[in-house]
Design an enzyme around this catalytic site. Structure first.
Site, PDB file in Angstrom:
ATOM      1  N   GLY A 150     -12.694   1.907  -1.216  1.00  0.00           N
ATOM      2  CA  GLY A 150     -11.081   1.499  -1.298  1.00  0.00           C
ATOM      3  C   GLY A 150     -11.086   0.118  -1.978  1.00  0.00           C
ATOM      4  O   GLY A 150      -9.872  -0.584  -2.207  1.00  0.00           O
ATOM      5  N   ASP A 199      -4.336   0.575  -9.472  1.00  0.00           N
ATOM      6  CA  ASP A 199      -5.929   0.038  -9.258  1.00  0.00           C
ATOM      7  C   ASP A 199      -5.836   0.218 -11.215  1.00  0.00           C
ATOM      8  O   ASP A 199      -7.152  -0.755 -11.353  1.00  0.00           O
ATOM      9  CB  ASP A 199      -6.320   1.403  -9.163  1.00  0.00           C
ATOM     10  CG  ASP A 199      -6.526   1.979  -7.457  1.00  0.00           C
ATOM     11  OD1 ASP A 199      -5.331   0.551  -6.691  1.00  0.00           O
ATOM     12  OD2 ASP A 199      -6.617   2.492  -6.767  1.00  0.00           O
ATOM     13  N   GLU A 237       0.947  -1.478  -0.110  1.00  0.00           N
ATOM     14  CA  GLU A 237      -0.100  -0.175  -0.091  1.00  0.00           C
ATOM     15  C   GLU A 237       0.659   1.369   0.089  1.00  0.00           C
ATOM     16  O   GLU A 237       1.761   1.542   0.939  1.00  0.00           O
ATOM     17  CB  GLU A 237      -1.076   0.133   1.206  1.00  0.00           C
ATOM     18  CG  GLU A 237      -2.297   0.441   0.913  1.00  0.00           C
ATOM     19  CD  GLU A 237      -3.763  -0.169  -0.078  1.00  0.00           C
ATOM     20  OE1 GLU A 237      -3.575   0.117  -2.050  1.00  0.00           O
ATOM     21  OE2 GLU A 237      -3.628  -1.144   0.162  1.00  0.00           O
ATOM     22  N   ASP A 271       3.027   2.717  -4.619  1.00  0.00           N
ATOM     23  CA  ASP A 271       2.836   2.369  -6.466  1.00  0.00           C
ATOM     24  C   ASP A 271       3.523   3.781  -7.227  1.00  0.00           C
ATOM     25  O   ASP A 271       3.861   3.574  -8.175  1.00  0.00           O
ATOM     26  CB  ASP A 271       1.819   1.938  -6.582  1.00  0.00           C
ATOM     27  CG  ASP A 271       0.495   2.753  -6.539  1.00  0.00           C
ATOM     28  OD1 ASP A 271       0.852   3.832  -5.357  1.00  0.00           O
ATOM     29  OD2 ASP A 271      -0.232   2.672  -7.075  1.00  0.00           O
TER      30      ASP A 271
END
Length: 418
Positions: free
Chosen positions: A151, A199, A63, A66
């Site tokens: 999320g 994502d 988390e 990226d």
């Protein structure tokens, strides 16, 4: 489209006009939500549409790594946004949200950001235009079952599905990575969120019963099989989204960039926190504020946790993987400071109930926790959450049991089956 391989209930393959495979192996039946979207489209526009499924995603671990060119371990899930689309025959776009029961109409020649959800779609169209691709207006209806603010990357699915449809309708020939980058551009330039690529990438490239170990520098991935055996992936939605989420996300990114800038002054080979070890970071601790150091340290550790987590999954070592999930959560909460009291409460409760693994998921300040829960404990854990979370916060949480599925795909709008 033409079928090039045998069809079974769980194994349907198509090849698009542009050569890449379009898959929908997790099911060949069109969900009720998709059928509703198609029905509304036919009522409004009186013709058959192209139908696209764009899944949301979870991130098992990794988390806030990226945008630091690190590693992440996401997967596409069986909650999605469904699009019914066709060329409008003009430069106008007529788009209707089935969930919100509202529509907008605008010209492709006048892409000015408007209401929140249309910003994403305008951004995608602008991304195509900036590449000089020959798109025109569309008639479109969309709807889905990805909880907004949970999320699960509803915004990435929103952009990916629309871009995938434009690519098919106007034969633009873009591959999935190019589509992911257009979706990311839309979020950056039209929605104002400086997100990484994870994502969009996970929603497009996802594979059934697997996660993607994505190298955010090379933008390539390794497929990591996920054998849950006697476990399930259970999401608990806090039903809260604190207002500082977007601004804090950008602040964390700026803190990481400042840390890299300081280290690079003496180490020219460093271009992101991906290049920084714990030892190197500590060597520069006295040159940066304590806040920047702590946030950079979290990212450096999380990159290594993600690599270790992928190895544990390969070996089927779920207990060890679960311990890393807890480490990630408390790092996000105490070092990176992107959690909130509701998320911390749910993760602490999971620890108390000896759930194998749990952590907050997503940008932070609300949304879901992801729980790697033993099947024989999942129901009792849910019951305890319902009682105690409601008693402490006067909020009824929601639960989503998710499965890992393939990425964005075409569906058949003319019938229930593909």
């Amino acid at each position: 489209m033409r079928i090039i391989a045998r069809r079974t209930v769980h194994d349907c393959f198509w090849v698009s006009d542009f050569g890449f495979q379009i898959r929908d192996r997790y099911t060949c039946k069109m969900p009720d939500i998709a059928r509703r979207v198609v029905s509304i489209f036919k009522q409004k526009f009186s013709r058959e549409p192209l139908v696209i499924r764009a899944p949301g995603r979870i991130n098992l671990i990794g988390e806030h790594t990226d945008y630091n060119e690190g590693y992440v371990l996401p997967a596409a899930i069986d909650r999605a946004i469904y699009y019914a689309m066709a060329p409008s025959g003009t430069e106008r776009c007529n788009i209707y949200s089935a969930d919100m029961e509202e529509g907008v109409s605008f010209s492709l020649l006048d892409l000015n950001p408007g209401e929140a959800w249309v910003n994403y779609l305008m951004g995608v169209m602008d991304g195509f235009e900036r590449k000089g691709l020959p798109i025109h207006g569309v008639d479109c209806v969309f709807g889905g079952d990805i909880p907004v603010g949970g999320g699960l990357s509803s915004s990435a699915a929103l952009c990916n599905g629309f871009g995938f449809g434009l690519n098919q309708l106007y034969k633009c020939g873009l591959d999935r990575l190019a589509l992911a980058k257009i979706s990311q551009y839309a979020e950056h330039e039209f929605a104002g969120l400086l997100c990484g690529l994870m994502d969009q990438y996970a929603s497009l490239f996802g594979e059934r019963n697997a996660a993607l170990l994505l190298d955010c520098r090379s933008q390539k991935h390794e497929v990591i099989p996920v054998h849950l055996t006697d476990h399930s992936l259970l999401l608990v939605d806090t039903k809260v989204k604190h207002s500082l989420a977007s601004s804090a996300y950008n602040e964390r990114r700026e803190a990481c960039e400042e840390g890299v800038k300081i280290i690079r002054q003496r180490n020219k080979g460093v271009s992101s926190l991906r290049d920084v070890s714990r030892t190197l970071l500590h060597e520069h601790r006295d040159r940066m504020s304590e806040d920047i150091f702590i946030k950079c340290l979290y990212v450096v550790d999380e990159i290594q946790r993600t690599l270790q987590g992928a190895e544990f999954l390969k070996l089927g070592q779920l207990v060890e993987f679960g311990k890393l999930m807890y480490d990630t959560h408390w790092g996000l909460s105490q070092a990176y400071e992107v959690s909130c009291v509701e998320l911390d409460y749910l993760v602490a409760l999971a620890e108390e109930e000896k759930i194998t693994g749990a952590r907050m998921m997503g940008g932070g300040f609300g949304g879901c926790t992801i729980n790697l829960a033993q099947n024989d404990k999942a129901e009792s854990f849910k019951e305890k959450v319902i009682r105690q979370y409601a008693a402490n916060f006067n909020i009824q949480p929601e639960f989503y049991l998710v499965n890992l599925v393939d990425g964005v795909s075409l569906m058949d709008g003319k019938s229930e089956t593909l």
